[in-house]
Design an enzyme around this catalytic site. Sequence first.
Site, PDB file in Angstrom:
ATOM      1  CG  ASP A   1      40.989  45.432  42.243  1.00 51.14           C
ATOM      2  OD1 ASP A   1      41.558  45.564  41.066  1.00 51.14           O
ATOM      3  OD2 ASP A   1      40.299  44.288  42.174  1.00 51.14           O
TER       4      ASP A   1
ATOM      5  CG  ASP B   1      37.512  45.431  36.677  1.00 48.83           C
ATOM      6  OD1 ASP B   1      36.787  46.430  36.571  1.00 48.83           O
ATOM      7  OD2 ASP B   1      38.484  45.059  35.884  1.00 48.83           O
TER       8      ASP B   1
END
Length: 196
Positions: free
Chosen positions: A11, A13
């Site tokens: 992922d 952020d």
Amino acid sequence: MPAAERLVILDRDGVINQDSDEYVKSLEEWIPFPTAIEAIARLTRDGWTVAVATNQSGIARGYYGVEMLEAIHVRLRELVQEAGGEIAHIAHCPHGPGDGCACRKPSPGLLEEIREALALDSLEGSWMVGDSLRDLQAGEPMGCRPVLVRTGKGRRTEEKGEGLEGAMIFDDLAAFVEWLLAREGGANDAQASPFR
């Protein structure tokens, strides 16, 4: 062709860079974790393939455009390359929660894009690293091994404790990479914190 067993999907952020409840809308607001950049480079140098799967609903919400997103990803790739690494593919979902798309995590569409981009038959045995439950859920139907990091929304996700059965939990991406490379070298996994 890379092997799925040596693929780490991240992922963005909260894992690679600081997250923001106000969304990361510009290059100035995109603040990478230096240890995460180095961790990605370490994986690459050790023969691993690294890809990124990121929800970017700020595009659908009108907070920033695809051009800004691309500029941020150019900067991300530059930093990783400067550290001696490479990101093989970045998949993003530009849709909002109510758009009914197949790519927004926890749906596995972004991971399917990564599988196709890397010409893999499956993602079975690869690693999915995120700071939220939906990251791990996206990897589940693809056969990814789940890893939660405590950066970003990770601590809140850990405190809720829902759906984390079988996930390994680390303080940050660097700690996971340290464990992964040590594990590959035959060291014990004392640094790992499997969720119980």
